[in-house]
Design a protein around this motif. Structure first.
Motif, PDB file in Angstrom:
ATOM      1  N   SER A 231       0.837  -1.200   0.000  1.00 19.72           N
ATOM      2  CA  SER A 231       0.000   0.000   0.000  1.00 19.72           C
ATOM      3  C   SER A 231       0.874   1.253   0.000  1.00 19.72           C
TER       4      SER A 231
ATOM      5  N   GLU B 217      -3.819   7.009  -3.416  1.00 15.92           N
ATOM      6  CA  GLU B 217      -4.394   7.082  -2.072  1.00 15.92           C
ATOM      7  C   GLU B 217      -4.340   5.746  -1.334  1.00 15.92           C
TER       8      GLU B 217
ATOM      9  N   GLN C 298      -6.689   3.480  -1.221  1.00 17.65           N
ATOM     10  CA  GLN C 298      -7.967   3.171  -0.555  1.00 17.65           C
ATOM     11  C   GLN C 298      -8.733   2.028  -1.206  1.00 17.65           C
ATOM     12  N   GLU C 299      -8.206   1.508  -2.312  1.00 19.85           N
ATOM     13  CA  GLU C 299      -8.844   0.373  -2.969  1.00 19.85           C
ATOM     14  C   GLU C 299      -7.786  -0.640  -3.393  1.00 19.85           C
TER      15      GLU C 299
ATOM     16  N   TRP D  93     -11.917  -3.736  -4.505  1.00 18.22           N
ATOM     17  CA  TRP D  93     -12.410  -3.770  -3.122  1.00 18.22           C
ATOM     18  C   TRP D  93     -12.034  -2.485  -2.398  1.00 18.22           C
ATOM     19  N   ASP D  94     -12.856  -2.087  -1.430  1.00 21.84           N
ATOM     20  CA  ASP D  94     -12.395  -1.055  -0.501  1.00 21.84           C
ATOM     21  C   ASP D  94     -11.639  -1.757   0.638  1.00 21.84           C
ATOM     22  N   LEU D  95     -11.112  -0.965   1.568  1.00 20.73           N
ATOM     23  CA  LEU D  95     -10.249  -1.547   2.604  1.00 20.73           C
ATOM     24  C   LEU D  95     -11.031  -2.291   3.685  1.00 20.73           C
ATOM     25  N   GLU D  96     -12.356  -2.237   3.591  1.00 18.51           N
ATOM     26  CA  GLU D  96     -13.190  -3.040   4.495  1.00 18.51           C
ATOM     27  C   GLU D  96     -13.544  -4.391   3.873  1.00 18.51           C
TER      28      GLU D  96
ATOM     29  N   ASN E 177     -15.337  -4.655   1.006  1.00 16.22           N
ATOM     30  CA  ASN E 177     -16.555  -4.547   0.185  1.00 16.22           C
ATOM     31  C   ASN E 177     -16.173  -4.470  -1.285  1.00 16.22           C
ATOM     32  N   GLU E 178     -16.931  -5.165  -2.123  1.00 15.82           N
ATOM     33  CA  GLU E 178     -16.642  -5.153  -3.552  1.00 15.82           C
ATOM     34  C   GLU E 178     -17.205  -3.875  -4.178  1.00 15.82           C
ATOM     35  N   LYS E 179     -16.332  -3.068  -4.785  1.00 18.45           N
ATOM     36  CA  LYS E 179     -16.746  -1.782  -5.369  1.00 18.45           C
ATOM     37  C   LYS E 179     -16.971  -1.878  -6.874  1.00 18.45           C
TER      38      LYS E 179
END
Length: 326
Positions: A81, A136, A138-139, A152-155, A157-159
């Motif tokens: 990251s 950033e 963040q994904e 994916w986001d960092l939680e 979740n599929e974006k």
């Protein structure tokens, strides 16, 4: 960490496990040392490297392990990251792995008490590659044998979810093209997706299979490279969707392609991990023959240093480093 003259390996680092994958941090972490992560059957190890090529006070190479992360399963891919910083207080280490259980694992550590990891579920088959959003962070994008590319986001979740026509082998995110994703498929097609509209906007063709690995040149956004069959192939996307240049390199089959991060004409390829040795070739587009040939005992993984013409390959309880010319 002595210089090894027998097979022109510049340096080696001894590891406690077989090294399946090795990855230099491609981002500036605010420290003169380079971060490197490697993965084995159970662990990810994060360490720092410093080379005499960048610091006259270093004799050969200095390597230091910062932390070993228990992974519990074979590590197949690692992505760093851009949020990783060694100059922050406390420092932050963040990376994501793909494992043989089809899950992504996001690790965050301050190298002291805080060690967190999250598991991302969704892929239904082997994950071949992953990458963080380069600016950033963040994904995370990942590609799989399940014929998908997922963002994916960092939680976890599929974006976004792109359906491919064959196995996804490589995924690249360029810092100068933050809203585009490059996805390379085993069937020989490389597609660029617009992340805003979530549509394919450009495709390149190898005209040969299997495509095993592709990379987007950091120093020149128009340059794409790949290996398919036993050849390397280079595209200039402003000219044609077909390769501008290609050459047979590995007798058996080519496995990995990686551009140098310091020179747009320098790249490396590896052959398939053989029964005894893996061939590493470093190529320069101005030269008809490879400028460096190396061998590593059952090597896997391939990574370039952020600021030096130096690449590394993992192997049996070792990481091997080669320094080449610009």
């Amino acid at each position: 960490m002595k210089q090894d003259s027998t097979r022109n390996i510049s340096y080696t680092v001894d590891c406690e496990d077989y090294v399946h994958v090795v990855k230099f941090n491609p981002f500036d972490c605010g420290d003169p040392c380079s971060l490197i992560a490697y993965g084995g059957n159970n662990y990810v190890v994060v360490g720092t490297c410093r080379f005499q090529e960048e610091d006259a006070e270093v004799e050969g190479m200095q390597y230091k392990t910062l932390r070993t992360f228990h992974h519990g399963i074979r590590v197949d891919a690692i992505a760093w990251s851009p949020e990783t910083r060694l100059d922050a207080i406390p420092p932050q280490i963040r990376f994501c792995t793909a494992a043989s259980d089809r899950k992504l694992r996001l690790f965050t550590s301050d190298l002291q008490d805080k060690n967190e990891f999250k598991t991302f579920d969704g892929h239904s088959d082997y994950i071949n590659d992953l990458v963080f959003a380069p600016n950033e962070g963040q994904e995370i994008a990942s590609v799989s044998d399940d014929h998908t590319c997922r963002v994916w986001d960092l939680e976890g979740n599929e974006k976004a979810h792109f359906v491919l026509r064959s196995a996804g082998m490589s995924v690249c995110w360029h810092p100068e093209e933050a809203f585009k994703l490059m996805v390379a498929e085993k069937n020989g097609t490389i597609r660029f997706y617009d992340l805003i509209t979530q549509q394919a906007i450009l495709s390149l063709e190898c005209e040969q299979t299997p495509l095993m690995s592709a990379d987007w040149c950091l120093k020149n956004t128009f340059k794409i490279g790949a290996v398919a069959g036993s050849d390397w192939l280079i595209w200039d996307i402003t000219r044609s969707s077909y390769p501008q240049d290609k050459r047979p390199v590995h007798i058996d089959r080519a496995r990995l392609f990686r551009w140098s991060r310091v020179n747009e004409n320098l790249f490396a390829t590896t052959g398939y991990p053989g029964k005894t040795t893996t061939q590493l070739l470093v190529h320069h587009l101005g030269h008809p023959q490879p400028i460096l040939t190396g061998t590593a005992a059952v090597g896997s993984g391939l990574t370039w240093h952020r600021t030096l013409p130096l690449c590394a390959v993992g192997g049996d309880h070792k990481i091997f480093f080669w320094v080449t010319e610009m």
